[in-house]
Design a protein around this motif. Structure first.
Motif, PDB file in Angstrom:
ATOM      1  N   VAL A   1      55.981  26.336  52.027  1.00  0.00           N
ATOM      2  CA  VAL A   1      56.162  25.477  53.333  1.00  0.00           C
ATOM      3  C   VAL A   1      57.587  25.149  53.968  1.00  0.00           C
ATOM      4  O   VAL A   1      58.318  24.958  53.267  1.00  0.00           O
ATOM      5  N   ILE A   2      57.874  25.459  55.186  1.00  0.00           N
ATOM      6  CA  ILE A   2      59.105  25.150  55.884  1.00  0.00           C
ATOM      7  C   ILE A   2      59.003  24.140  56.902  1.00  0.00           C
ATOM      8  O   ILE A   2      58.037  24.194  57.644  1.00  0.00           O
ATOM      9  N   TYR A   3      59.816  23.041  56.722  1.00  0.00           N
ATOM     10  CA  TYR A   3      59.671  21.804  57.575  1.00  0.00           C
ATOM     11  C   TYR A   3      60.925  21.683  58.548  1.00  0.00           C
ATOM     12  O   TYR A   3      62.026  21.527  57.949  1.00  0.00           O
ATOM     13  N   ALA A   4      60.612  21.921  59.658  1.00  0.00           N
ATOM     14  CA  ALA A   4      61.961  21.774  60.727  1.00  0.00           C
ATOM     15  C   ALA A   4      61.687  20.519  61.299  1.00  0.00           C
ATOM     16  O   ALA A   4      60.852  20.236  62.235  1.00  0.00           O
TER      17      ALA A   4
ATOM     18  N   LEU B   1      60.045  24.136  50.846  1.00  0.00           N
ATOM     19  CA  LEU B   1      59.653  24.384  49.541  1.00  0.00           C
ATOM     20  C   LEU B   1      58.945  25.559  48.955  1.00  0.00           C
ATOM     21  O   LEU B   1      58.185  26.314  49.887  1.00  0.00           O
ATOM     22  N   ASN B   2      59.015  26.076  47.955  1.00  0.00           N
ATOM     23  CA  ASN B   2      58.223  27.304  47.404  1.00  0.00           C
ATOM     24  C   ASN B   2      57.020  27.010  46.780  1.00  0.00           C
ATOM     25  O   ASN B   2      56.438  25.616  47.097  1.00  0.00           O
TER      26      ASN B   2
ATOM     27  N   MET C   1      69.671  26.417  59.683  1.00  0.00           N
ATOM     28  CA  MET C   1      69.821  26.830  58.282  1.00  0.00           C
ATOM     29  C   MET C   1      68.879  28.134  58.080  1.00  0.00           C
ATOM     30  O   MET C   1      67.859  28.192  59.076  1.00  0.00           O
ATOM     31  N   VAL C   2      69.189  29.078  57.330  1.00  0.00           N
ATOM     32  CA  VAL C   2      68.364  30.301  57.489  1.00  0.00           C
ATOM     33  C   VAL C   2      67.792  30.416  55.791  1.00  0.00           C
ATOM     34  O   VAL C   2      68.588  29.994  54.761  1.00  0.00           O
ATOM     35  N   VAL C   3      66.649  30.895  55.765  1.00  0.00           N
ATOM     36  CA  VAL C   3      65.967  31.031  54.284  1.00  0.00           C
ATOM     37  C   VAL C   3      65.165  32.239  54.376  1.00  0.00           C
ATOM     38  O   VAL C   3      64.882  32.706  55.413  1.00  0.00           O
TER      39      VAL C   3
ATOM     40  N   GLN D   1      56.954  38.626  46.727  1.00  0.00           N
ATOM     41  CA  GLN D   1      56.453  37.558  45.834  1.00  0.00           C
ATOM     42  C   GLN D   1      55.627  36.578  46.506  1.00  0.00           C
ATOM     43  O   GLN D   1      54.953  35.642  45.904  1.00  0.00           O
ATOM     44  N   ARG D   2      55.744  36.637  48.032  1.00  0.00           N
ATOM     45  CA  ARG D   2      54.843  35.813  48.849  1.00  0.00           C
ATOM     46  C   ARG D   2      55.332  34.422  48.579  1.00  0.00           C
ATOM     47  O   ARG D   2      54.839  33.469  48.529  1.00  0.00           O
ATOM     48  N   ASP D   3      56.613  34.330  48.755  1.00  0.00           N
ATOM     49  CA  ASP D   3      57.229  32.975  48.470  1.00  0.00           C
ATOM     50  C   ASP D   3      58.796  32.800  48.789  1.00  0.00           C
ATOM     51  O   ASP D   3      59.233  33.954  49.309  1.00  0.00           O
ATOM     52  N   LEU D   4      59.422  31.826  49.359  1.00  0.00           N
ATOM     53  CA  LEU D   4      60.655  31.748  49.470  1.00  0.00           C
ATOM     54  C   LEU D   4      61.583  31.702  48.513  1.00  0.00           C
ATOM     55  O   LEU D   4      61.399  31.236  47.531  1.00  0.00           O
ATOM     56  N   GLN D   5      62.734  32.361  48.789  1.00  0.00           N
ATOM     57  CA  GLN D   5      63.779  32.203  48.013  1.00  0.00           C
ATOM     58  C   GLN D   5      64.839  31.214  48.115  1.00  0.00           C
ATOM     59  O   GLN D   5      65.061  30.321  49.068  1.00  0.00           O
TER      60      GLN D   5
END
Length: 589
Positions: free
Chosen positions: A214-217, A235-236, A253-255, A261-265
């Protein structure tokens, strides 16, 4: 895929300025190799636009601005922009005429539009007044990645976390069923103390439950009484915070999302604040700075009494606007103590702000002479005391009018709650800086401010020590202290917390250990002061129950909390009580 989060500070209604901020963020995101840029809820018009949304020309201008923005964006960058969308079926369905929407812009076009599904109506929120809820789960595909789109409140209905549902649907669960790879949330979530920790705990639960990154802006900035803290984060799938933007400031911010992996680093994680006092300080400084800037004020004026409330407001204003833009006015009366002047001057010296001294003794005599015949045969009382406060209020307003300054009022939440303040006197102002800060928290903030600010090897005092240690007083008559009229602030603030924030009855508050007569008196004072609060300037909101847009109490009301609370009890309930400075006493009719 690199995803950028634009934590921007929009100005409500300034469509061109807000579009320019989004464009600049998009250009920076593209230069950092981002493929997708997220902006907050209603980022194009600012949140909350309130009844501007009832103006058709405003909505039309927003649509034109959105299209122009799409054409100006860098190529190969998709951007999610918060906007409103007309409900073309409103005339058939009888629904609201607008949606709270997110537009996907890419290659010069508005590619898709998504509608917010859950519309809050509690506290400061009134979205059902303007918007029709969306009925469909929102997602799009970008470079073979399926991205679910939610808007602010859409995240706040996980029945496992809350133990109940406030709405019939859970948009996160719907997106998980659809098998999206990632969920993004575009928010305009107002600040309250401790809310960031709660947000992260809540979204951690959902991320783990649904195995969704989840990315929360979130929006940042002050808009009227509301403060938005930003602190966007991601959150991963394991529920770990892998990036967090700073609080109370703009940021890009860059993510990175790993398709395999179908996930955030892991990215950059700004540290949490060390204390609630530090967090509140940052919020109030931002609130003052943005209120002044967005209302086109460059300088502020306030009364300096030598007391702790005006001291903390002066310190906040100085941090927000710079010492050269703050004027403190000392207005001693014949009842003012010597230390009220010396403490105020010491504070001004510590802050580096300018001061003016305007004694009010002769003005008080003029009022006494004018009212002498009318008041003949009566005792000196509140009317005469309040004249002093109103003289000061008039002088401050004259200065504000003459020089175009913003007048800051300095009353705290404890005083506002029980009406220990004077209409058209110390309540005068364009912004009530600490109207949501209880007296005990004012002391805590001042001690925090003095905690470890060093000048060379010596502690540099900001709030003079005597301000922190002397008994608080309005100094409207000889020897007066606040506790002549009020319980000690530690007791008062605890009762107010139970009554206002916890919605407890008199019976419950007494059961928690408070004296029944004191509780009855406080409840009476809170009810009787509603007409004052309705006429107060907007106050910066830092708690979940502020005397602002979310407080909707009637003025002409005959509900007496103490009488109704005790109706079923076989105890004598006094209709009135008074405080003699040490004890509370029943006053039977």
């Amino acid at each position: 895929m690199k995803i950028a989060i634009a934590q921007i500070n929009p100005t409500i209604g300034d469509l061109l300025l807000n579009a320019q901020k989004i464009l600049e963020a998009a250009q920076r995101a593209a230069s950092n190799g981002a493929r997708l840029l997220l902006t907050p809820e209603l980022s194009l018009c600012g949140y909350p636009p309130r009844d501007l949304l009832l103006n058709p020309s405003f909505v039309e201008a927003m649509g034109i601005t959105l299209q122009n923005l799409a054409e100006d964006l860098p190529p190969n960058l998709a951007v999610l922009v918060g906007t409103v969308e007309p409900n073309t079926k409103a005339h058939i369905s009888g629904g609201k005429t607008l949606f709270n929407s997110i537009a996907l812009l890419e290659n010069g076009k508005v590619k898709q539009v998504f509608h917010k599904r859950l519309l809050p109506t509690y506290d400061v929120f009134d979205e059902r007044r303007y918007f029709e809820p969306g009925l469909e789960a929102n997602y799009f595909t970008l470079d073979n990645i399926h991205i679910g789109v939610t808007v602010c409140e859409d995240l706040w209905n996980d029945e496992e976390f809350w133990g109940k549902r406030s709405y019939t649907v859970n948009p996160i669960a719907d997106l998980a069923i659809l098998g999206v790879d990632l969920i993004v949330n575009l928010s305009a979530s107002p600040y309250t103390v401790g809310k960031q920790q709660f947000r992260e705990t809540m979204l951690r639960h959902s991320a783990v439950r649904f195995q969704q990154a989840v990315i929360y802006a979130n929006q940042v900035g002050g808009n009227d009484d509301l403060i938005f803290d930003g602190r966007s984060f991601a959150l991963n799938r394991q529920g770990e915070v892998i990036c967090r933007a700073p609080g109370f400031d703009t940021d890009l911010m860059v993510v990175e999302f790993d398709e395999g992996q179908r996930d955030l680093q892991l990215g950059s994680v700004a540290p949490a604040y060390e204390s609630e006092d530090e967090e509140i300080w940052q919020a109030l400084v931002l609130g003052v700075r943005d209120y002044a800037r967005k209302c086109h004020f460059s300088k502020v004026v306030l009364g300096l009494s030598g007391g702790i409330d005006s001291a903390i407001v002066a310190a906040i204003a100085t941090a927000a606007l710079g010492k050269e833009n703050v004027l403190g006015v000392l207005m001693p009366s014949p009842y003012s103590s010597d230390h009220s002047i010396s403490d105020a001057l010491a504070l001004a010296k510590n802050l580096g702000i300018n001061t003016n001294l305007l004694p009010i003794g002769e003005l008080m005599q003029g009022f006494d002479q004018t009212l002498g015949d009318l008041f003949a045969g009566t005792e000196f009382g509140l009317a005469e005391e309040n004249i002093q406060s109103r003289i000061r209020g008039n002088l401050l307003m004259a200065i504000a009018n003459k020089f175009g300054y913003l007048l800051l009022s300095t009353g705290n939440k404890s005083e506002m709650a029980v009406g220990y303040c004077t209409l058209y006197g110390d309540m005068n102002g364009g912004l009530a800086v600490i109207a949501d800060v209880p007296k005990t928290r004012v002391y805590s903030l001042c001690r925090w401010l003095n905690r470890d600010v060093y000048d060379g090897l010596r502690l540099r005092e900001i709030i003079p020590q005597n301000v922190l240690t002397k008994a608080p007083s309005a100094e409207l008559k000889p020897g007066q202290v606040d506790q002549d009229s009020l319980p000690p602030y530690e007791i008062l603030d605890d009762i107010l917390q139970c009554l206002i924030h916890n919605h407890q009855s008199a019976v419950q508050i007494v059961a928690a250990g408070h004296d029944q007569i004191i509780v009855d008196r406080v409840i009476q004072m809170v009810g009787r002061a509603e007409f004052k609060r309705r006429q107060a300037p907007p106050g910066l909101k830092i708690t979940d129950r502020a005397f602002g847009t979310g407080w909707r109490m009637p003025i002409a009301s005959n509900w007496v909390g103490i009488r109704n609370a005790y109706q079923t009890k076989t105890i004598a309930t006094p209709t009135l009580v008074y405080w003699d400075g040490q004890n509370a006493h029943p006053q039977i009719k």
